[in-house]
Scaffold this motif. Structure first.
Motif, PDB file in Angstrom:
ATOM      1  N   GLU A 210     -32.085   6.541  -6.533  1.00  0.00           N
ATOM      2  CA  GLU A 210     -31.788   5.199  -7.032  1.00  0.00           C
ATOM      3  C   GLU A 210     -31.806   5.819  -8.647  1.00  0.00           C
ATOM      4  OE1 GLU A 210     -33.266   1.529  -5.145  1.00  0.00           O
ATOM      5  OE2 GLU A 210     -35.103   3.096  -5.075  1.00  0.00           O
ATOM      6  N   PRO A 211     -30.699   6.460  -9.163  1.00  0.00           N
ATOM      7  CA  PRO A 211     -30.862   6.787 -10.726  1.00  0.00           C
ATOM      8  C   PRO A 211     -31.002   5.744 -11.728  1.00  0.00           C
ATOM      9  CG  PRO A 211     -28.950   7.521  -9.827  1.00  0.00           C
ATOM     10  CD  PRO A 211     -29.679   6.736  -8.444  1.00  0.00           C
TER      11      PRO A 211
ATOM     12  N   GLY B 238     -33.584   5.060 -14.047  1.00  0.00           N
ATOM     13  CA  GLY B 238     -33.485   5.077 -15.740  1.00  0.00           C
ATOM     14  C   GLY B 238     -33.709   3.733 -16.308  1.00  0.00           C
TER      15      GLY B 238
ATOM     16  N   PRO C  62     -35.828   8.938  -7.996  1.00  0.00           N
ATOM     17  CA  PRO C  62     -34.596   9.195  -9.031  1.00  0.00           C
ATOM     18  C   PRO C  62     -33.579   9.545  -8.363  1.00  0.00           C
ATOM     19  CG  PRO C  62     -36.237  10.856  -9.606  1.00  0.00           C
ATOM     20  CD  PRO C  62     -36.898   9.994  -8.414  1.00  0.00           C
ATOM     21  N   VAL C  63     -33.507  10.495  -7.520  1.00  0.00           N
ATOM     22  CA  VAL C  63     -32.296  10.992  -6.966  1.00  0.00           C
ATOM     23  C   VAL C  63     -31.659  10.028  -6.050  1.00  0.00           C
ATOM     24  CG1 VAL C  63     -31.276  12.809  -5.167  1.00  0.00           C
ATOM     25  CG2 VAL C  63     -33.204  13.254  -6.629  1.00  0.00           C
TER      26      VAL C  63
ATOM     27  N   LEU D  63     -30.639   9.796 -16.877  1.00  0.00           N
ATOM     28  CA  LEU D  63     -30.796   9.225 -15.451  1.00  0.00           C
ATOM     29  C   LEU D  63     -29.532   8.524 -14.989  1.00  0.00           C
ATOM     30  CD1 LEU D  63     -34.399   8.758 -14.413  1.00  0.00           C
ATOM     31  CD2 LEU D  63     -32.850  10.334 -13.239  1.00  0.00           C
TER      32      LEU D  63
ATOM     33  N   GLU E 293     -35.073  10.228 -20.898  1.00  0.00           N
ATOM     34  CA  GLU E 293     -34.983  10.487 -19.343  1.00  0.00           C
ATOM     35  C   GLU E 293     -34.232   9.389 -18.872  1.00  0.00           C
ATOM     36  OE1 GLU E 293     -35.784  11.927 -15.711  1.00  0.00           O
ATOM     37  OE2 GLU E 293     -35.591  12.664 -17.692  1.00  0.00           O
TER      38      GLU E 293
END
Length: 1018
Positions: A485-486, A490, A482-483, A520, A516
């Motif tokens: 490819e947020p 998301g 997620p960092v 994101l 979430e």
């Protein structure tokens, strides 16, 4: 080979042909029908249907035929429909094809590329799913409809036991949506090979609910019928041979044909006892060249053309033609109807030949077939193209795993583009199965594993397999950083929220997933992706009753969508904002937003958003008290949805239920009942009240009518079926369930249970947006408390009276603690708050033992002003009861009691009617007021006037000097409608004013000398 291999004339199927002919006659008269021809392999299903098709064509019908394909578990999507389309295009000239495909060429080109360029759908597969399949099905239905206008159409689908899931879904859609099209669906299937759990058996069980469906179960031949069959093949066979073949074939026509053919080859007493062995004996009698052709054809599957045989067979042209000619002469292969390919005379023959291939031989043949078909991709020649699904299947059977993965990935994309989501899922699952067994899998698939998982999840969601979709999304999330490819993470969380909403009644994990997703995806810069997840979250929130949070999310989504010109996201955001505006009291603004969503969805042919927008617009209009508008919006919204392909799905049911609810409130109960039961009947089996699932809205509406009409047993059955799923779930459903249960228990006199239901419902909506709509539940609680107090007084039980008063005070305190108070007009945005508050006041006045006529008069007036006859009649009953309790003269109570009686009788409100009748009997009040004798108009006078029944009713009020508004209130129609009736009356009477019309009416003695009383209170 000399002689026949099949009887030249159909044997023993006169009754079945007659039934098919009768079905076609019904179809020709505009009554669509479907016939399933069932039977074991070889019993003669195809022969029967072929004979019928010839006769139908001779009678002027148009016959379209296609067959399902046994290809790696039915992964070739829409195979029979593609065959039908291809045959149709081939037999018609271009101008006729263009006329048939008007407006639908682009959609159908997804099935048959020869038609040209396919239509464009949203680039994001998450947005294309349901909309795409709906439009495709709608296009196919319209095509068949246009053909049916020219002549009756017989649509033959062979070998339904091999059908892919998407074909079955289309056939379900077709059978649900046929109206008066002159179409007869005839399908064949092997009834001896499918286990009970097979998808086709489940599909067949569902279709048997339709009154249009009938099944023909073909039986084996009797001894006499088989003798007649053999006479057609062998001329005059000796009785001993007939007996021998009958015993060994057990009457199976195809087995008998093969035994007869083997006998003609001189096998005599050495006839094998198994059909497969008989078939292989005939194949073994062929030359090596013919056997080689048969082996290639068996590996190829359903059909094979000469070019493919030449590319795969290790034979020169002469050997190829020699082998083919022999196979055809021996009637092992036959030329397909379109004369560009060969098929086995019977599927059992193909299965027998394929079963004899050695493992290595199969592998080599499938590999060669895959290579030859791969070369065809992109040729664009009708009938000469190859699908990725076919190639993937041959690669897999050839154990060529790298190419099986590559072609399966491509097949998944192809199936998704054809809106064949079940097949897209199977191909994606095959890719995932092979992923770790193939090097450079990502390069071969053309996408990474996360994208394969996401696509598979979306396909699973499209076919309502939410549990599988959720599992696939969770796998994908575990593989995304997620960092790094947020946005991607998301969007996966947003999909997770959508999946959770469908598989759990617990809002917490659903909300967490959406939060979430919103967290994101960055707010700056604004993106379509953020607008999408906000709009989705807003809809989930307002459906769960969290209107304030929904409004904030919807407003942000709307602002981003307008700024970016993102119309899809704009349409969805408008739905969320429109609903929450109305919930906050800005009714006109909410209606405006929802109407804009409807307009944009219709403009962009987006049935998914159109269905939601129409449904929520109908709901807002209902809550705003604009009942006729709610009926009009809900029913008129069905036609564009039908045009776009979403008819008879749950979207259509939502609109039917909205219309039914408005009609119920208007007092048009018969119409409401018809629509509600239509919706319940067409709900999917898994949605109906069968113990496994419920169609919430449909059941609620049907139960509402059943309770109001006193059919308590049926209502309780519906309530019991939905209890476990309803309670503790969506607040709206929990409130509705509690209202129904409390009402039925109140009418039954089971007051303790009614009181418990009220309290449970109030507890479940506490802290949610449904509090503002809990006024009716509070009123029911007050009614029950008052009934308990009355019973306690009758028993001289002061403690019981005190308990009832305590319960009522508790309800009042709960209402006062709600923000806004649902019983206070002006504080609550609910349009009925004033009438609900008046009803609560009326019920509370009963608690003191002295029911207040003034409060009940105000209650009746409030409901009549809202044009709600049922609660108005209830209030009029209570008014009469209060007047009598205060020892008022019976004639003062007579008028409201008569009005309550008339309304209850017209509505069919049996419980209320019983109470009114009982009160009238106790008070010795005649419910039918004696009228003065007057010189009535003769039937000839009325006929000469030409007035309708409704116009006669309106004229009576005109004669009494009532205004259009007063007439509308009395007859529960709008003032505008009353005005139209008055204009028609003036024209028919030949007068120019209302006074003149009244004079004519009185001179003719049409009505009583006393003017009718308004539909008010005494």
């Amino acid at each position: 080979m000399a002689g026949w291999i099949s009887s030249p004339r159909l044997v023993g199927r006169a009754e079945e042909l007659a039934r098919l002919g009768a079905a076609l006659e019904r179809v020709a008269a505009g009554d669509p029908a479907a016939v399933l021809v069932a039977g074991e392999a070889g019993v003669g299903k195809t022969r029967l249907v072929t004979e019928f098709a010839i006769r139908a064509a001779g009678a002027g019908a148009s016959v379209l035929a296609g067959g399902c394909v046994a290809l790696v578990e039915g992964e070739l999507a829409y195979a029979p429909l593609v065959e039908v389309l291809r045959d149709l295009v081939r037999r018609l000239d271009p101008a006729a094809v263009a006329a048939l495909l008007t407006g639908d060429r682009g959609g159908l080109a997804r099935l048959l590329p020869e038609l040209g360029e396919s239509d464009q759908l949203p680039p994001d597969p998450d947005l294309a799913g349901e909309m795409g399949q709906a439009r495709l099905f709608g296009s196919l239905l319209r095509l068949l409809g246009r053909l049916c206008q020219k002549a009756p159409v017989v649509l033959v689908i062979e070998d339904l036991h091999w059908a892919d899931q998407s074909t079955l879904e289309f056939l379900s859609y077709l059978l649900r949506n046929l109206r008066d099209e002159r179409l007869l669906l005839v399908a064949t299937w092997r009834s001896d090979e499918l286990p009970r759990s097979h998808p086709v058996r489940r599909w067949l069980a569902e279709q048997h609910r339709s009154s249009r469906m009938e099944e023909l179960d073909l039986q084996r031949f009797s001894r006499a019928e088989l003798a007649e069959q053999l006479a057609g093949i062998l001329g005059s066979p000796p009785p001993a041979l007939v007996e021998q073949i009958f015993v060994r074939s057990e009457g199976n026509p195809f087995f008998a044909e093969e035994l007869a053919t083997a006998s003609a080859h001189g096998l005599g007493a050495r006839l094998p006892s198994r059909l497969r062995d008989v078939l292989l004996v005939r194949v073994g009698d062929c030359s090596p060249e013919a056997q080689a052709m048969l082996r290639v054809a068996a590996a190829a599957g359903h059909r094979v053309d000469e070019r493919l045989l030449a590319a795969v067979a290790t034979a020169d042209e002469a050997e190829l033609l020699t082998g083919l000619r022999e196979a055809v002469d021996q009637q092992l292969l036959v030329v397909s109807p379109d004369e560009d390919a060969y098929v086995f005379r019977h599927a059992l023959l193909q299965e027998a030949v394929y079963g004899e291939l050695l493992p290595g031989e199969r592998t080599r043949l499938h590999a060669a077939l895959a290579r030859a078909l791969a070369e065809r991709v992109g040729w664009g020649e009708p009938g000469q193209t190859a699908s990725a699904a076919e190639i993937a299947g041959h690669c897999y059977r050839a154990h060529d795993l790298p190419n099986a993965l590559a072609w399966s990935a491509r097949a998944a994309v192809e199936a998704d583009a054809m809106h064949a989501y079940a097949e897209a899922l199977r191909h994606s699952e095959r890719v995932l199965e092979l992923w770790d067994r193939v090097s450079h899998a990502e390069m071969r698939a053309g996408m990474d594993r996360v994208e394969v998982l996401r696509r598979a999840a979306q396909a699973a969601l499209a076919i309502d397999n939410g549990d599988l979709a959720l599992a696939l999304i969770d796998q994908a999330l575990r593989e995304v950083d997620p960092v790094a490819e947020p946005v991607r993470a998301g969007l996966l969380h947003e999909r997770r929220g959508v999946c959770l909403e469908g598989v759990t009644w617990d809002d917490a994990p659903t909300f967490e997933a959406f939060r979430e997703a919103v967290r994101l995806i960055p707010a700056d810069p604004p993106t379509r992706e953020r607008a999408r997840v906000l709009a989705s979250f807003a809809e989930v929130l307002f459906r769960a009753g969290h209107d304030e949070q929904a409004h904030a999310a919807g407003e942000e989504a709307l602002a981003i969508a307008r700024r970016l010109g993102a119309e899809r996201e704009l349409r969805e955001a408008l739905i969320a904002v429109g609903w929450t505006q109305a919930a906050r009291g800005a009714i006109d603004a909410g209606i405006g937003s929802l109407r804009e969503a409807v307009r944009l969805a219709d403009k962009h042919a987006d049935p998914h958003v159109l269905a939601h927008a129409c449904g929520w617009l109908g709901e807002v209009l209902l809550r705003a008290g604009r009942l006729e508008d709610a009926v009009e919006v809900s029913l008129s919204g069905r036609e564009p949805l039908r045009r776009l392909g979403l008819a008879e799905r749950w979207h259509d049911n939502v609109l039917l239920v909205k219309a039914a609810e408005a009609l119920f409130k208007l007092g048009r109960w018969d119409e409401a009942d018809s629509l509600a039961r239509q919706a319940l009947a067409q709900a999917r089996p898994e949605e109906r009240c069968n113990g496994h699932g419920v169609a919430m809205h449909e059941v609620h509406m049907v139960a509402t009518l059943e309770i109001a009409r006193g059919d308590f047993r049926a209502a309780e059955a519906h309530l019991a079926a939905i209890k476990d799923r309803m309670l503790g779930s969506v607040p709206k459903f929990a409130r509705g369930y509690a209202e129904l249960l409390a009402e039925v228990r109140a009418w039954q006199g089971r007051l303790d249970q009614a009181q418990a239901a009220v309290q449970q419902g109030l507890d479940l909506v506490a802290g949610t947006g449904e509090q503002v709509r809990s006024g009716r539940l509070l009123c029911l609680g007050m009614r029950v408390a008052a009934d308990l107090a009355e019973q306690a007084r009758a028993r001289r039980d002061p403690e019981g009276v005190e308990a009832a008063l305590h319960a009522a005070n508790g309800l009042a305190a709960q209402a006062a603690a709600m923000t806004p108070n649902p019983l206070v007009p002006g504080a609550s945005p609910v349009v009925t708050a004033g009438a609900v508050g008046a009803l609560s006041d009326g019920e509370r006045s009963r608690l003191a033992g002295r029911s207040d006529p003034a409060r009940w008069r105000a209650t009746a007036t409030a409901w009549l002003t809202l044009r709600r006859p049922y609660p108005a009649a209830y209030a009029q009953w209570r008014l009469a009861e209060a007047l009598l309790e205060q020892k008022q003269p019976p004639n003062r109570a007579a008028e409201p009691l008569r009005q309550a009686h008339a309304a209850a009788q017209r509505l069919g409100a049996r419980p209320l009617l019983d109470e009114v009748t009982a009160l009238a009997r106790r008070a010795r009040i005649a419910l039918e007021e004696a009228r003065e004798e007057a010189e009535p108009a003769t039937p000839s006078q009325l006929e000469q006037l030409g007035l309708t029944e409704r116009e006669v009713e309106v004229l009576e009020y005109v004669a009494a000097g009532r205004s259009n508004r007063e007439i509308g209130e009395a007859l529960f129609i709008s003032a505008k409608t009353a005005s139209v009736h008055v204009s028609n009356i003036l024209r028919k009477l030949g007068v120019t004013s209302r006074v003149q019309a009244a004079t004519v009416a009185h001179r003719l003695g049409l009505f009583d000398k006393q003017p009718p009383e308004e539909q008010g209170v005494g």
